[in-house]
Design an enzyme around this catalytic site. Structure first.
Site, PDB file in Angstrom:
ATOM      1  N   GLU A  67     185.877  34.447 149.033  1.00 49.85           N
ATOM      2  CA  GLU A  67     185.437  35.170 147.851  1.00 49.85           C
ATOM      3  C   GLU A  67     184.067  35.806 148.081  1.00 49.85           C
ATOM      4  O   GLU A  67     183.338  35.403 148.988  1.00 49.85           O
ATOM      5  CB  GLU A  67     185.361  34.193 146.667  1.00 49.85           C
ATOM      6  CG  GLU A  67     186.697  33.519 146.328  1.00 49.85           C
ATOM      7  CD  GLU A  67     187.657  34.441 145.572  1.00 49.85           C
ATOM      8  OE1 GLU A  67     187.727  35.635 145.886  1.00 49.85           O
ATOM      9  OE2 GLU A  67     188.339  33.944 144.659  1.00 49.85           O
TER      10      GLU A  67
ATOM     11  N   ASP B  59     195.627  30.491 153.941  1.00 46.24           N
ATOM     12  CA  ASP B  59     195.078  29.692 152.845  1.00 46.24           C
ATOM     13  C   ASP B  59     196.163  28.895 152.119  1.00 46.24           C
ATOM     14  O   ASP B  59     197.360  29.097 152.349  1.00 46.24           O
ATOM     15  CB  ASP B  59     194.292  30.569 151.859  1.00 46.24           C
ATOM     16  CG  ASP B  59     194.994  31.890 151.546  1.00 46.24           C
ATOM     17  OD1 ASP B  59     196.220  31.966 151.724  1.00 46.24           O
ATOM     18  OD2 ASP B  59     194.317  32.838 151.117  1.00 46.24           O
TER      19      ASP B  59
ATOM     20  N   ASN C  37     188.606  41.945 144.418  1.00 42.97           N
ATOM     21  CA  ASN C  37     187.163  41.771 144.595  1.00 42.97           C
ATOM     22  C   ASN C  37     186.768  41.849 146.069  1.00 42.97           C
ATOM     23  O   ASN C  37     185.661  41.483 146.441  1.00 42.97           O
ATOM     24  CB  ASN C  37     186.713  40.422 143.995  1.00 42.97           C
ATOM     25  CG  ASN C  37     187.390  39.236 144.673  1.00 42.97           C
ATOM     26  OD1 ASN C  37     188.116  39.387 145.654  1.00 42.97           O
ATOM     27  ND2 ASN C  37     187.147  38.040 144.153  1.00 42.97           N
TER      28      ASN C  37
ATOM     29  N   HIS D   6     188.130  40.159 148.577  1.00 44.92           N
ATOM     30  CA  HIS D   6     188.279  38.948 149.388  1.00 44.92           C
ATOM     31  C   HIS D   6     189.361  39.120 150.447  1.00 44.92           C
ATOM     32  O   HIS D   6     190.279  39.928 150.294  1.00 44.92           O
ATOM     33  CB  HIS D   6     188.512  37.696 148.523  1.00 44.92           C
ATOM     34  CG  HIS D   6     189.856  37.568 147.893  1.00 44.92           C
ATOM     35  ND1 HIS D   6     190.089  36.766 146.797  1.00 44.92           N
ATOM     36  CD2 HIS D   6     191.061  38.114 148.187  1.00 44.92           C
ATOM     37  CE1 HIS D   6     191.356  36.818 146.468  1.00 44.92           C
ATOM     38  NE2 HIS D   6     191.974  37.637 147.296  1.00 44.92           N
TER      39      HIS D   6
HETATM   40  P1  PGA Z   1     198.183  40.349 146.484  1.00 45.24           P
HETATM   41  O1  PGA Z   1     196.915  39.479 146.892  1.00 45.24           O
HETATM   42  O2  PGA Z   1     198.860  40.730 147.771  1.00 45.24           O
HETATM   43  O3  PGA Z   1     199.010  39.468 145.636  1.00 45.24           O
HETATM   44  O4  PGA Z   1     197.657  41.556 145.771  1.00 45.24           O
HETATM   45  C1  PGA Z   1     196.123  39.893 147.939  1.00 45.24           C
HETATM   46  C2  PGA Z   1     194.935  38.991 148.055  1.00 45.24           C
HETATM   47  O5  PGA Z   1     194.468  38.478 147.018  1.00 45.24           O
HETATM   48  O6  PGA Z   1     194.443  38.771 149.166  1.00 45.24           O
END
Ligand code: PGA
Length: 244
Positions: A143, A67, A136, A138
């Site tokens: 999302e 992404d 959440n 994702h």
């Molecule tokens: P993080 O993010 O590794 O910064 O916790 C993970 C994600 O949002 O996929």
């Protein structure tokens, strides 16, 4: 879904790095799907150390990131292209032209999604897709919603993601509201999925991913349907999961 329990972030990072390094040793021309965020940084650092020792060679590897923030230039310090360069690519012998990240500076969403999908389709199946998981549930920036996405798309980030990512920006108002994300179908197309999770704030998402129903309301739950998915998670991230 195979679960590898680790004690803490460092243990998780070394195990994730071990699996990626084994993949590259076994197949030097591997195509790797890569992730950003706090979770994979330790694994990237470990891989850099092994590269410096001569244990792993990235000269033939191709990478495809999950992404990118919509509207950010690759040179923007908050862009995921910049993250990948500074945390990983600048320190190993990967060829820059073999590293792919959605182009956040391309504001033509249809064109950019089609360009990235064409790149992924040319590969066919990524050998290994590294994933983190959002609070959440994702994966990438897919999302929670009513349906699983297919191809690359431009998403409106959820409030919880904007809040979670604001720690990396000056203020919450600076967090882009949109991002390009690889679709769930493209992620599921990888031959192997390697999901890393650390910390108590991921415990509910990790529980729902493994034990909840398969539903787009917790995107990561679809990984239950993948035939070769390995979850490497530390004690805190597994604190809501049964011990068995
Ligand atoms: P993080 O993010 O590794 O910064 O916790 C993970 C994600 O949002 O996929």
């Amino acid at each position: 879904m195979r679960l590898i329990r680790t004690t803490d972030y460092n243990d998780m990072s070394r195990k994730v790095a071990n699996i990626i390094s084994a993949q590259v040793i076994l197949k030097p021309k591997s195509s790797l799907g890569l992730a950003t965020g706090s979770t994979p940084i330790g694994a990237y650092q470990q891989l850099v150390r092994w590269y410096e020792k001569g244990d792993v060679d990235f000269s033939e590897v191709c990478t495809y990131n999950l992404d990118e923030y919509y509207g950010l230039l690759p040179s923007d310090p908050h862009s995921y292209r910049h993250f990948m360069d500074t945390n990983f690519f600048d320190h190993i012998n990967i060829r820059r032209e073999n590293t792919f990240v959605p182009d956040g500076a391309n504001l033509d969403r249809e064109a950019e999604c089609a360009r990235y999908d064409a790149l992924l389709q040319a590969v066919g199946h990524l050998d290994l897709q590294l994933l983190g998981i959002g609070r959440n549930g994702h994966i990438g920036f897919n999302e929670p919603g009513e349906v699983f996405s297919k191809g690359t798309h431009c998403v409106d980030l959820s409030q919880s993601t904007i809040e979670a990512n604001s720690r990396l920006f000056g203020s919450i108002d600076d967090v882009p509201r949109r991002a390009y994300s690889m679709g769930v179908q493209a992620i599921m197309n990888a031959r192997m999925i390697l999901l890393a999770a650390s910390g108590e704030d991921k415990a509910q998402a990790v529980h729902d991913m493994i034990f909840g129903p398969v539903t787009p309301r917790c995107t990561a739950s679809i990984l239950q349907l993948h035939t070769n998915c390995v979850v490497v998670a530390d004690r805190d991230a597994l604190s809501l999961c049964p011990q068995a």
